[in-house]
Enzyme design. Structure first.
Site, mmCIF file in Angstrom:
data_model
loop_
_atom_site.group_PDB
_atom_site.id
_atom_site.type_symbol
_atom_site.label_atom_id
_atom_site.label_comp_id
_atom_site.label_asym_id
_atom_site.label_seq_id
_atom_site.Cartn_x
_atom_site.Cartn_y
_atom_site.Cartn_z
ATOM 1 N N GLY A 248 0.711 -1.226 0.028
ATOM 2 C CA GLY A 248 0.058 -0.075 -0.094
ATOM 3 C C GLY A 248 0.926 1.312 -0.068
ATOM 4 N N HIS A 249 0.280 2.290 0.451
ATOM 5 C CA HIS A 249 0.780 3.672 0.361
ATOM 6 C C HIS A 249 1.217 4.196 1.753
ATOM 7 C CE1 HIS A 249 -1.063 4.618 -3.852
ATOM 8 N NE2 HIS A 249 -0.208 3.640 -3.624
#
Length: 655
Positions: A248-249
């Protein structure tokens, strides 16, 4: 951002005994659980839309007057279109919602770009389950047809206008948009969640929080194609604790400043998290050209990075698709009082710290403490722009040219961690004790104002009961003036010692320092007037037992024992100064001729009076000088932190 220490209530063990004897129950007595199974209202595991059956079961549970109603989704895979479970319910609370099966969108159902499953306008809601899964059928779904047609960014589960509620133990997979969105809500806990979507799935944030206060995201495993946890505008007092993030981020604040009139973000703690293989670690992001708003009192602490591309980042030119209309305009979101503390691990890029703040509104109060990141075989670098130094910043990120090389690993001295945070921002505004504000912002009044603040109703009530037990006897014997002086000075003494040792990133509230001062004065009064009392041994043993029990409670996490000790010491010395009694019979013999009249006080009372006054004045002078010179008491006493909290196998002192 500051975090709170609670001055634990005096005579707490008395209250515990009373509660146990009263036999109180949190959920009532003898109420049978009434289960409303959706299959009894026509729902069936299939690809058809079960919305009508779900809503019929919900209305029955919501309208129930029996109490302890439960809406149950049994084992099996149930399809449903967009559905909203609305409140308020008849009893003012909400049914428990237990999902043991799998919920997924029905074939051919058109979902909006907003939400698939919504709970709104509810209080005391619990959504949980044993193996329950919400499958959004978005990217990563086994159904290729559904996946190819899934172009909406529908959020899987929305809590909208929900209070005092819990989301626990569910799995979320392959959402078409955000997996969980908590908006316009207060006092919500999301814990024990498993959230998973492919790394390439866009806009699939794990948990998003916006326009909400007092939110906790705890002990969850989240891997998506976007932020694992994102905190948006209007979020106040949010704690993210124990999250494992990746892919993810990363863990993000923002993006902020996209819309006009956005509310501020304040009081955020992200701690005890692990971030693995993400494109960012801990991040604050704002859009270029954004309208004015603020993001303040934000702490990232005790984070482990494992192969993260941008471990620490502030990006005030956030433009994810490189075609922003205002790309050349500075952001007007003011970022302030941000702490990155005890962040360690590995960076997959050479730039471990990237702080790119707005040239229009530079970042202020940014601290880096205990950073220990390695960048493989190459030295780590830091890139900083428009970061303004502040006098209270400790280990500060100072303004330097971009890029600025840094040694590898990136390191700074670690500070002792704060405990669980409550509504920190609100308490700070009202006058909670904070070392930085007292010392560097000349707000010495906080040493007194914090005595009248409490961390919750229970904290307040128990302290007031303790004051009632102790204060009545003392006021009856010595008058409210002398007891009031002891109360105030003891509270002040507790605050001074607390600020000296707790330092930096902590706040403290509560009256227990003052209450411990009254206990200390009771002990010194007994010693000072020893000759006029009977049953002295029993009295002093009882008093010492009460004091020992309450000081022992103070070594538990979440209690500010330095305030207790400072208050007790101040009150103990003040008792010698203010609570001396004349010799027994002196008043009756005061009419005798002067040559035959005994002295009003015994010699030992005068000696104790002088010694106590000198110790009190000298002690206050020394501690106040150390405090306002910015000294940390732990530097002079390396074992003193054990007086405040003793770690055991059951708890840690950094939580």
């Amino acid at each position: 951002m500051a975090s709170i220490f609670v001055k634990s209530p005096v005579l707490y063990f008395v209250v515990v005994v009373v509660v146990l004897l009263c036999g109180g129950h949190a959920h009532g007595e003898g109420k049978a659980v009434t289960v409303y199974d959706v299959t009894e209202y026509g729902a069936a595991p299939s690809n058809r839309d079960n919305k009508d059956a779900f809503l019929a079961a919900w209305r029955a549970a919501c309208d129930s007057t029996a109490g302890n109603a439960t809406l149950h989704f049994p084992k099996g895979t149930f399809a449903v279109g967009a559905v909203e479970f609305e409140g308020p319910c008849r009893n003012g609370g909400a049914p428990a919602v237990v999902i043991d099966g799998v919920l997924q969108p029905c074939a051919g159902c058109r979902l909006s770009s907003d939400a698939w499953i919504t709970f709104s306008g509810l209080n005391n809601l619990l959504v949980t389950g044993d193996g329950g899964t919400l499958d959004g059928q978005g990217a990563g779904s086994d159904d290729d047809k559904v996946k190819s047609k899934s172009k909406t960014t529908t959020t899987t589960l929305v809590f909208d206008g929900v209070t005092n509620s819990t989301l626990r133990g569910l799995a979320f997979v392959n959402s078409r948009g955000f997996h969980v969105n908590i908006r316009r809500s207060s006092r919500v806990v999301a814990e024990g969640l498993g959230i998973h979507a492919p790394a390439h799935s866009r806009n699939t944030d794990g948990v998003h929080v916006g326009l909400s206060s007092h939110i906790r995201v705890l002990d969850s495993v989240i891997g998506t194609g976007d932020d694992c946890v994102s905190v948006g505008p209007g979020s106040v007092d949010v704690v993210v604790d124990g999250v494992i993030c990746g892919p993810g981020h990363g863990l993000s604040v923002g993006s902020l400043g996209k819309e006009e009139g956005e509310e501020d973000v304040q009081g955020l703690i992200i701690k005890n998290c692990t971030v693995k293989g993400t494109t960012n670690g801990v991040r604050i992001k704002t859009w270029p050209g954004s309208p004015p708003s603020r993001a303040s009192n934000i702490t990232f602490q005790d984070i482990t990075m494992d192969g993260v591309a941008n471990p620490i980042i502030i990006d005030q030119r956030y433009c994810p698709h490189d075609h922003c209309a205002d790309a050349n305009k500075p952001s007007e979101v003011q970022i302030s009082d941000v702490t990155f503390e005890r962040i360690e691990g590995t960076s997959s890029s050479r730039v471990a710290v990237r702080l790119l703040c707005s040239e229009e509104r530079p970042c202020t109060g940014v601290r880096l403490d205990g950073i220990n990141l390695s960048c493989g075989d190459q030295p780590c670098r830091s890139v900083l722009s428009n970061v303004r130094e502040t006098p209270d910043s400790g280990s500060v990120v100072a303004p330097v040219p971009v890029p600025a090389p840094a040694p590898s690993p990136v390191s700074a001295p670690a500070a002792r961690p704060p405990v669980e945070a409550f509504a920190v921002a609100s308490l700070e505004k009202m006058g909670a004790l904070n070392w930085a504000k007292v010392v560097h912002e000349h707000q010495g009044w906080r040493l007194i104002s914090c005595i009248w603040l409490h961390a919750g109703l229970v904290h307040l009530v128990v302290n007031m009961l303790s004051l009632l037990f102790i204060g009545i006897r003392l006021e009856q014997q010595f008058g409210f003036v002398r007891i009031g002086v002891i109360y105030l000075i003891s509270g002040f003494g507790g605050s001074v010692l607390s600020a000296l040792f707790l330092h930096s990133n902590y706040i403290s509230v509560g009256a227990s320092g003052a209450l411990f001062g009254l206990l200390g004065s009771m002990l010194s009064e007994l010693i000072m007037n020893w000759t006029i009392y009977s049953n002295k041994a029993a009295a002093i043993i009882t008093l010492l037992f009460i004091i020992a029990i309450n000081l022992a409670i103070g070594i538990l996490p979440h209690a500010d024992n330095f305030a207790h000790i400072g208050g007790f010491a101040s009150g103990f010395l003040l008792g010698f100064v203010l609570l001396a009694r004349p010799q027994f019979g002196w008043m009756e013999r005061s009419e005798l001729p002067q040559t035959n009249q005994p002295p009003k006080y015994k010699l030992y009372q005068y000696v104790l009076w002088v010694a106590a006054l000198l110790l009190l004045v000298v002690g206050f002078v020394i501690i106040l000088v150390m405090l306002f010179k910015g000294k940390n008491g732990n530097d002079s006493c390396h074992w003193c932190h054990y007086l405040n909290c003793v770690p055991t196998s059951r708890w840690k002192c950094d939580t």
